[in-house]
Design an enzyme around this catalytic site. Structure first.
Site, mmCIF file in Angstrom:
data_model
loop_
_atom_site.group_PDB
_atom_site.id
_atom_site.type_symbol
_atom_site.label_atom_id
_atom_site.label_comp_id
_atom_site.label_asym_id
_atom_site.label_seq_id
_atom_site.Cartn_x
_atom_site.Cartn_y
_atom_site.Cartn_z
ATOM 1 N N HIS A 124 0.567 -1.089 0.108
ATOM 2 C CA HIS A 124 -0.172 -0.014 -0.052
ATOM 3 C C HIS A 124 1.112 1.674 0.282
ATOM 4 O O HIS A 124 1.859 1.015 0.336
ATOM 5 C CB HIS A 124 -0.392 0.296 1.050
ATOM 6 C CG HIS A 124 -1.928 0.788 1.020
ATOM 7 N ND1 HIS A 124 -1.820 2.059 2.067
ATOM 8 C CD2 HIS A 124 -3.353 1.117 1.294
ATOM 9 C CE1 HIS A 124 -2.778 2.927 1.803
ATOM 10 N NE2 HIS A 124 -3.826 1.897 1.415
ATOM 11 N N ASP A 201 2.593 -4.525 7.712
ATOM 12 C CA ASP A 201 2.334 -4.191 7.608
ATOM 13 C C ASP A 201 0.950 -4.979 8.445
ATOM 14 O O ASP A 201 0.774 -5.611 6.901
ATOM 15 C CB ASP A 201 1.614 -3.199 6.509
ATOM 16 C CG ASP A 201 0.575 -2.675 6.679
ATOM 17 O OD1 ASP A 201 -0.730 -3.074 7.303
ATOM 18 O OD2 ASP A 201 0.814 -2.184 5.253
ATOM 19 N N GLN A 204 -4.528 -5.410 6.899
ATOM 20 C CA GLN A 204 -5.257 -6.489 6.368
ATOM 21 C C GLN A 204 -5.380 -7.866 7.087
ATOM 22 O O GLN A 204 -5.716 -8.843 6.719
ATOM 23 C CB GLN A 204 -6.022 -6.158 5.408
ATOM 24 C CG GLN A 204 -5.697 -5.582 4.006
ATOM 25 C CD GLN A 204 -6.935 -5.268 3.799
ATOM 26 O OE1 GLN A 204 -7.498 -5.384 4.371
ATOM 27 N NE2 GLN A 204 -6.947 -3.533 3.675
ATOM 28 N N LYS A 227 -10.558 -0.788 10.539
ATOM 29 C CA LYS A 227 -10.637 -2.543 9.904
ATOM 30 C C LYS A 227 -11.025 -3.181 11.096
ATOM 31 O O LYS A 227 -11.234 -4.310 9.821
ATOM 32 C CB LYS A 227 -9.434 -2.488 9.047
ATOM 33 C CG LYS A 227 -8.904 -0.694 7.982
ATOM 34 C CD LYS A 227 -8.147 -1.764 7.176
ATOM 35 C CE LYS A 227 -7.437 -0.453 6.089
ATOM 36 N NZ LYS A 227 -8.390 0.418 5.465
ATOM 37 N N CYS A 367 -4.785 2.022 -4.211
ATOM 38 C CA CYS A 367 -3.020 2.763 -3.169
ATOM 39 C C CYS A 367 -1.839 1.745 -3.181
ATOM 40 O O CYS A 367 -1.427 1.692 -2.228
ATOM 41 C CB CYS A 367 -3.479 2.826 -1.519
ATOM 42 S SG CYS A 367 -5.095 4.177 -1.400
HETATM 43 N N1 7TS Z 1 -1.934 -1.145 4.781
HETATM 44 C C1 7TS Z 1 -2.920 -1.619 4.112
HETATM 45 C C2 7TS Z 1 -2.078 -2.989 3.398
HETATM 46 C C3 7TS Z 1 -3.745 -1.316 3.644
HETATM 47 O O1 7TS Z 1 -4.580 -2.259 2.674
HETATM 48 C C4 7TS Z 1 -4.447 0.134 4.121
HETATM 49 C C5 7TS Z 1 -5.282 0.248 4.008
HETATM 50 C C6 7TS Z 1 -3.198 0.627 4.440
HETATM 51 C C7 7TS Z 1 -2.241 -0.049 4.717
HETATM 52 C C8 7TS Z 1 -3.590 2.292 5.393
HETATM 53 O O2 7TS Z 1 -4.456 2.113 5.902
HETATM 54 P P1 7TS Z 1 -4.743 2.724 6.976
HETATM 55 O O3 7TS Z 1 -5.821 3.256 7.998
HETATM 56 O O4 7TS Z 1 -3.901 3.733 7.658
HETATM 57 O O5 7TS Z 1 -5.479 4.102 6.242
HETATM 58 N N2 7TS Z 1 -6.122 -0.017 2.504
HETATM 59 C C9 7TS Z 1 -7.328 0.469 1.946
HETATM 60 C C10 7TS Z 1 -7.812 -0.416 1.030
HETATM 61 O O6 7TS Z 1 -7.595 -1.427 1.094
HETATM 62 N N3 7TS Z 1 -9.158 0.261 0.959
HETATM 63 O O7 7TS Z 1 -8.943 1.294 1.324
HETATM 64 C C11 7TS Z 1 -8.063 1.349 2.719
#
Ligand code: 7TS
Length: 412
Positions: A124, A201, A204, A227, A367
């Site tokens: 990401h 990370d 997910q 999430k 992303c």
């Molecule tokens: N890393 C991974 C693997 C992610 O899927 C996401 C967000 C992030 C980092 C960032 O997370 P945040 O909470 O800091 O924004 N992924 C997604 C997605 O797949 N669709 O919307 C956000």
């Protein structure tokens, strides 16, 4: 193992009581963010109604209550990922902030000219951009592990890319596009042999499977509350104590100091040193309630349920010749999200038309532009599951896809 019943679970989530565009909501965008059960909503409301104060800052009852709530949340998070102590748990805003904190506080201090930072091509942007800036600033080299045709990192790629020059590896546990669960234990094993530090990370993965940071031996593990049924604005940074202790603060200000003089300051011990400013106590209360909810149901059962749904969805999607699955087509080392394309129809059109049938999915580059370029795609559509999804949701999604095709004048 008794199975979970998503129809009963759904009753805990007020969002499913409403219709979307006059239809029952089918929510298949859990990779972006998840919905909240009453238990989380009420825990946060309860805190706001009777216990809100600024933690660590006052002798009065409400400040003490807020401090207790905050500390108790840290303990829940510690247990959830089996960290050794709460000193190893830092609250941030989200995965993105956790990764930036590591790149800033660890990276600027310990990455030097010519050192190699290794990522997977499926990362990401949150797990790419902080390392790009660090590599530029420190004159380090940013390298990538590439994927095979199934969307997995081959063992040889791990062995070939990790060398004596590798100082830091940062890898997504589960890809938010392919659904692949990357072999982080293998990566950690090889990285540690050359003395490199590993960041995982878990944005997910942590919501969907049991994670034990000690067993995994990750040096850092990061994820987001929103999430995993929790609120937005709270994320977690786990780091091994001996590493966190060596890191200088990311943000400077209130509640992270020991003594402040006119020209100088000394800092508080862990974890406070890495959490400047007024804490997100409401978020901490929410993430605690979310973790308790998930644990009461059981992460093993949630994982099993998602596997079953993924198999069901894969079978149905693979039977439609115009759908291409992007990512592993079997259940081995994959989680509950499926990216796909449909011949001749743009992913954004698919998502927009499905929305009119009450089916919420995500479309775009997710992303992950370097991954899209590597796969020679501009965008995909994606469905992603959680504990409240049912086979009926999958059936409605498939019906919706057939309707999308009709809109575009294709036959079934
Ligand atoms: N890393 C991974 C693997 C992610 O899927 C996401 C967000 C992030 C980092 C960032 O997370 P945040 O909470 O800091 O924004 N992924 C997604 C997605 O797949 N669709 O919307 C956000």
């Amino acid at each position: 193992m008794t199975r979970i019943n998503p129809e009963i679970i759904k009753k805990d989530f007020p969002i499913f009581n409403q219709d979307i565009h006059g239809r029952k909501l089918v929510y298949l965008d859990n990779g972006a963010t998840t919905q909240k059960p009453l238990q989380v909503i009420e825990a946060m409301a309860g805190y706001n109604k009777i216990a809100h104060g600024n933690p660590h800052r006052g002798a009065h009852k409400l400040s003490v209550e807020a401090t207790k709530a905050y500390n108790s949340s840290k303990e829940t998070v510690r247990k959830f990922i089996n960290a050794k102590s709460t000193e190893e748990i830092i609250f941030t805003r989200n995965t993105t902030e956790s990764l930036n904190l590591i790149a800033y506080s660890y990276g600027r201090e310990f990455i030097n000219e010519g050192d190699e930072i290794l990522l997977a091509i499926s990362e990401h942007h949150s797990n790419i951009l902080p390392w790009q800036r660090l590599a530029k600033e420190r004159k380090a080299i940013l390298k990538y592990m590439y994927l095979n045709a199934e969307g997995r990192i081959p063992l040889d790629e791990i062995k070939n890319k990790i060398s004596e020059k590798t100082k830091l590896v940062s890898v997504g546990h589960m890809s938010n596009v392919l659904g692949t669960i990357h072999p982080v234990e293998e990566i950690i094993h090889h990285a540690h042999r050359v003395g490199a530090v590993v960041v995982v990370d878990g944005a997910q993965s942590a919501p969907h499977m049991k994670v034990d940071v000690q067993e995994m031996d990750a040096d850092f593990f990061v994820f987001s509350g929103h999430k995993m049924l929790g609120p937005m604005g709270i994320g977690v940074l786990y780091g091994k104590k001996e590493i966190l202790e060596k890191m200088s603060p990311f943000l400077l200000g209130g509640d992270m100091i020991e003594y402040v003089y006119e020209q100088e300051a000394t800092f508080a011990p862990l974890p406070y040193r890495l959490e400047a400013g007024t804490q997100n106590v409401e978020g901490a209360v929410g993430i605690k309630a979310a973790m308790e909810y998930l644990e009461k149901i059981g992460l093993d059962k949630i994982e099993e349920h998602e596997k079953e749904l993924t198999q069901y969805a894969l079978d149905r999607m693979l039977s439609l010749p115009y759908i291409d699955i992007i990512g592993p087509k079997d259940l081995e080392m994959r989680g509950g999200l499926i990216s796909f394309t449909i011949d001749g129809i743009h992913p954004h059109d698919i998502a927009t038309i499905l929305d009119s049938y009450g089916v919420a999915i995500r479309a775009g580059h997710h992303c992950t532009q370097p991954l899209m370029r590597f796969l020679d795609l501009h965008a995909t559509s994606r469905i992603s599951f959680y504990l409240y999804n049912t086979k009926d949701d999958v059936d409605q999604f498939i019906e919706g896809v057939k309707n999308v095709r009709k809109w575009f004048g294709y036959g079934s």
